[in-house]
Design a protein around this motif. Sequence first.
Motif, PDB file in Angstrom:
ATOM      1  N   THR A 109      -2.273  16.963  -3.009  1.00  0.00           N
ATOM      2  CA  THR A 109      -1.192  18.150  -2.955  1.00  0.00           C
ATOM      3  C   THR A 109      -1.459  18.805  -4.402  1.00  0.00           C
ATOM      4  OG1 THR A 109       0.285  17.142  -1.552  1.00  0.00           O
ATOM      5  CG2 THR A 109       0.975  19.133  -2.968  1.00  0.00           C
ATOM      6  N   ARG A 110      -1.348  18.112  -5.529  1.00  0.00           N
ATOM      7  CA  ARG A 110      -1.653  18.763  -6.786  1.00  0.00           C
ATOM      8  C   ARG A 110      -3.255  19.455  -6.899  1.00  0.00           C
ATOM      9  NH1 ARG A 110       0.939  13.689  -8.801  1.00  0.00           N
ATOM     10  NH2 ARG A 110       2.987  13.929  -9.223  1.00  0.00           N
ATOM     11  N   ASP A 111      -3.832  18.586  -6.512  1.00  0.00           N
ATOM     12  CA  ASP A 111      -5.405  19.054  -6.461  1.00  0.00           C
ATOM     13  C   ASP A 111      -5.579  20.434  -5.627  1.00  0.00           C
ATOM     14  OD1 ASP A 111      -6.248  17.073  -8.252  1.00  0.00           O
ATOM     15  OD2 ASP A 111      -7.025  15.942  -6.373  1.00  0.00           O
ATOM     16  N   PHE A 112      -5.014  20.455  -4.505  1.00  0.00           N
ATOM     17  CA  PHE A 112      -4.887  21.516  -3.579  1.00  0.00           C
ATOM     18  C   PHE A 112      -4.413  22.638  -4.094  1.00  0.00           C
ATOM     19  CE2 PHE A 112      -2.272  23.994  -0.714  1.00  0.00           C
ATOM     20  CZ  PHE A 112      -3.392  24.482   0.344  1.00  0.00           C
ATOM     21  N   VAL A 113      -3.223  22.646  -4.857  1.00  0.00           N
ATOM     22  CA  VAL A 113      -2.457  23.805  -5.462  1.00  0.00           C
ATOM     23  C   VAL A 113      -3.439  24.245  -6.516  1.00  0.00           C
ATOM     24  CG1 VAL A 113      -0.479  24.399  -6.818  1.00  0.00           C
ATOM     25  CG2 VAL A 113      -0.100  22.782  -4.894  1.00  0.00           C
ATOM     26  N   LEU A 114      -4.005  23.383  -7.344  1.00  0.00           N
ATOM     27  CA  LEU A 114      -4.632  23.745  -8.660  1.00  0.00           C
ATOM     28  C   LEU A 114      -5.749  24.597  -8.114  1.00  0.00           C
ATOM     29  CD1 LEU A 114      -4.555  23.600 -11.507  1.00  0.00           C
ATOM     30  CD2 LEU A 114      -5.805  21.652 -11.685  1.00  0.00           C
ATOM     31  N   LYS A 115      -6.557  24.194  -6.775  1.00  0.00           N
ATOM     32  CA  LYS A 115      -7.818  24.727  -6.317  1.00  0.00           C
ATOM     33  C   LYS A 115      -7.401  26.141  -5.956  1.00  0.00           C
ATOM     34  CE  LYS A 115     -10.305  20.425  -5.404  1.00  0.00           C
ATOM     35  NZ  LYS A 115     -10.808  19.416  -4.240  1.00  0.00           N
ATOM     36  N   GLU A 116      -6.395  26.256  -5.138  1.00  0.00           N
ATOM     37  CA  GLU A 116      -5.993  27.544  -4.837  1.00  0.00           C
ATOM     38  C   GLU A 116      -5.896  28.515  -5.780  1.00  0.00           C
ATOM     39  OE1 GLU A 116      -6.101  28.378  -1.262  1.00  0.00           O
ATOM     40  OE2 GLU A 116      -7.200  26.421  -1.407  1.00  0.00           O
ATOM     41  N   LEU A 117      -5.016  28.085  -6.721  1.00  0.00           N
ATOM     42  CA  LEU A 117      -4.790  29.057  -8.098  1.00  0.00           C
ATOM     43  C   LEU A 117      -6.197  29.490  -8.598  1.00  0.00           C
ATOM     44  CD1 LEU A 117      -1.762  27.145  -9.728  1.00  0.00           C
ATOM     45  CD2 LEU A 117      -1.653  29.159  -8.516  1.00  0.00           C
ATOM     46  N   SER A 118      -7.001  28.452  -8.756  1.00  0.00           N
ATOM     47  CA  SER A 118      -8.275  28.806  -9.577  1.00  0.00           C
ATOM     48  C   SER A 118      -9.110  29.765  -8.587  1.00  0.00           C
ATOM     49  CB  SER A 118      -9.327  27.449  -9.910  1.00  0.00           C
ATOM     50  OG  SER A 118      -8.333  26.565 -10.584  1.00  0.00           O
ATOM     51  N   LYS A 119      -9.011  29.464  -7.287  1.00  0.00           N
ATOM     52  CA  LYS A 119      -9.847  30.220  -6.520  1.00  0.00           C
ATOM     53  C   LYS A 119      -9.324  31.664  -6.109  1.00  0.00           C
ATOM     54  CE  LYS A 119      -9.590  28.850  -2.123  1.00  0.00           C
ATOM     55  NZ  LYS A 119      -9.932  28.124  -0.976  1.00  0.00           N
ATOM     56  N   ASN A 120      -7.884  32.062  -5.919  1.00  0.00           N
ATOM     57  CA  ASN A 120      -7.480  32.988  -5.594  1.00  0.00           C
ATOM     58  C   ASN A 120      -6.675  33.686  -6.663  1.00  0.00           C
ATOM     59  OD1 ASN A 120      -7.939  32.697  -2.877  1.00  0.00           O
ATOM     60  ND2 ASN A 120      -6.516  31.043  -2.856  1.00  0.00           N
ATOM     61  N   LEU A 121      -6.552  33.175  -7.866  1.00  0.00           N
ATOM     62  CA  LEU A 121      -5.605  34.065  -8.801  1.00  0.00           C
ATOM     63  C   LEU A 121      -6.557  34.228 -10.126  1.00  0.00           C
ATOM     64  CD1 LEU A 121      -2.253  32.670  -8.119  1.00  0.00           C
ATOM     65  CD2 LEU A 121      -3.211  34.784  -7.560  1.00  0.00           C
ATOM     66  N   SER A 134       0.696  -1.088  -0.037  1.00  0.00           N
ATOM     67  CA  SER A 134      -0.150  -0.068  -0.028  1.00  0.00           C
ATOM     68  C   SER A 134       0.909   1.146  -0.073  1.00  0.00           C
ATOM     69  CB  SER A 134      -1.065  -0.025   1.207  1.00  0.00           C
ATOM     70  OG  SER A 134      -0.200   0.301   2.451  1.00  0.00           O
ATOM     71  N   VAL A 135       2.089   0.958   0.105  1.00  0.00           N
ATOM     72  CA  VAL A 135       2.959   2.266   0.327  1.00  0.00           C
ATOM     73  C   VAL A 135       2.946   3.097  -1.036  1.00  0.00           C
ATOM     74  CG1 VAL A 135       5.546   2.984   0.612  1.00  0.00           C
ATOM     75  CG2 VAL A 135       4.512   1.277   2.263  1.00  0.00           C
ATOM     76  N   GLY A 136       3.300   2.429  -2.268  1.00  0.00           N
ATOM     77  CA  GLY A 136       3.290   3.028  -3.507  1.00  0.00           C
ATOM     78  C   GLY A 136       1.846   3.732  -3.636  1.00  0.00           C
ATOM     79  N   THR A 137       0.981   3.100  -3.280  1.00  0.00           N
ATOM     80  CA  THR A 137      -0.563   3.858  -3.449  1.00  0.00           C
ATOM     81  C   THR A 137      -0.673   5.063  -2.696  1.00  0.00           C
ATOM     82  OG1 THR A 137      -1.646   1.817  -4.228  1.00  0.00           O
ATOM     83  CG2 THR A 137      -2.928   3.312  -3.354  1.00  0.00           C
ATOM     84  N   THR A 138      -0.298   4.727  -1.377  1.00  0.00           N
ATOM     85  CA  THR A 138      -0.336   5.832  -0.561  1.00  0.00           C
ATOM     86  C   THR A 138       0.455   7.067  -1.020  1.00  0.00           C
ATOM     87  OG1 THR A 138      -0.507   4.540   1.180  1.00  0.00           O
ATOM     88  CG2 THR A 138      -0.076   6.643   1.866  1.00  0.00           C
ATOM     89  N   ALA A 139       1.499   7.094  -1.295  1.00  0.00           N
ATOM     90  CA  ALA A 139       2.414   8.089  -1.827  1.00  0.00           C
ATOM     91  C   ALA A 139       1.891   8.929  -3.069  1.00  0.00           C
ATOM     92  CB  ALA A 139       3.948   7.561  -2.024  1.00  0.00           C
ATOM     93  N   GLU A 140       1.254   8.292  -3.973  1.00  0.00           N
ATOM     94  CA  GLU A 140       0.521   8.709  -4.990  1.00  0.00           C
ATOM     95  C   GLU A 140      -0.473   9.413  -4.620  1.00  0.00           C
ATOM     96  OE1 GLU A 140       0.356  10.252  -8.757  1.00  0.00           O
ATOM     97  OE2 GLU A 140       2.095   8.803  -8.043  1.00  0.00           O
ATOM     98  N   GLU A 141      -1.269   8.794  -3.711  1.00  0.00           N
ATOM     99  CA  GLU A 141      -2.303   9.582  -3.337  1.00  0.00           C
ATOM    100  C   GLU A 141      -2.088  10.885  -2.654  1.00  0.00           C
ATOM    101  OE1 GLU A 141      -4.247   6.887  -0.603  1.00  0.00           O
ATOM    102  OE2 GLU A 141      -5.400   5.682  -2.273  1.00  0.00           O
ATOM    103  N   ILE A 142      -1.011  10.995  -1.803  1.00  0.00           N
ATOM    104  CA  ILE A 142      -0.806  12.358  -1.124  1.00  0.00           C
ATOM    105  C   ILE A 142      -0.117  13.229  -2.184  1.00  0.00           C
ATOM    106  CG2 ILE A 142       1.240  13.289   0.348  1.00  0.00           C
ATOM    107  CD1 ILE A 142       1.117  10.543   1.831  1.00  0.00           C
ATOM    108  N   LEU A 143       0.715  12.654  -3.184  1.00  0.00           N
ATOM    109  CA  LEU A 143       1.075  13.711  -4.162  1.00  0.00           C
ATOM    110  C   LEU A 143      -0.268  14.098  -5.044  1.00  0.00           C
ATOM    111  CD1 LEU A 143       3.776  11.775  -5.665  1.00  0.00           C
ATOM    112  CD2 LEU A 143       3.679  13.852  -4.375  1.00  0.00           C
TER     113      LEU A 143
END
Length: 328
Positions: free
Chosen positions: A180-192, A168-177
């Motif tokens: 993170t990518r989703d969070f960054v894109l949402k913040e850009l779309s929301k604030n900029l 499950s380690v590989g899956t977990t690492a990819e889920e975290i990444l």
Amino acid sequence: MSIVWGLHCRDEQLALQHGVIAIGWPQMGDLKKLPNDREAFKKRHQEVYPEAKKGNTPVAAGMLIRFAYEVKIGDYVVYPSKSDRMINIGIIEGDYYYVPDRDEYRHQRKVKWLKRLPRTAFSQGALYETGSVLSFFKLKTYGEDFLHALSDDFDAHAFSDPDSEDVSVGTTAEEILEATRDFVLKELSKNLKGYALEEFVANLLRAMGYRATVSPQGGDSGVDITAYKDELPPRILVQVKSGDGEIRETTIQSLKGAMREGDYGVFVTLTDYTKNAKKYLDNTPIIRGINGAELVDLILKYYEDLDDEYRRLIPLRKVYIPTLEIEE
């Protein structure tokens, strides 16, 4: 199938010594005085927490209505205690009740703790799911793993065995990444939006080692940023779009029309390109198209060199993530 809930509660003494699961939001009052209706919970949350961010209300209302109405006697709960880094597994024995004289954890239910195990007894994926940012949540993926831990044949040392490997380690690492990518894109779309995104992209280009100048607002040349790698050509013309729709071929052509011989172009969007636009980019190698996913990857790569205001806008912390190497 048994339902397994996850809990985060800072009052470990209340939870573990008094056999209670509890959540906060004390100003909500007795939740059973509200109907089993999410809109009613959202309305009450807005009334008693008027300063809360807009996005917090539906999240809080969801946790509160689950705790009061959806949880049933006989459901299971997993509680990671931080002080000793143990996983506590229990069965819920009582209905919701309200304790008005407590400062914070007024919403409670009785629980019987059945087993305490070290975190090393569980897969990385199971531990990651219990690490939800929510205070109360349903374990949808690894709930059965925690129920299996209650059985007599459970091997608490399975993931400590040097001959075993936690797949499950590989899956977990990819889920975290991905999260993170989703969070960054949402913040850009929301604030900029508009010119603000142009300024951000210019700052990113500077972090990448380019000299970048944002065009004056109100121009209609199809060029938002002009960049150079050093004092010499080539010149790089950049167009930035913050809209929600996919970029069409004609939009990219407007950038091409602004370019002179020897120039290169870069088109940046938070979304993606239509099929025809991608074909146009493939046939026009002097213009590089960057979609939302590629922009996020660049942000993560050069994050530490961004200006402070943008790191505050997109708050990230550098961590090490376990990965699994699979032999082929």
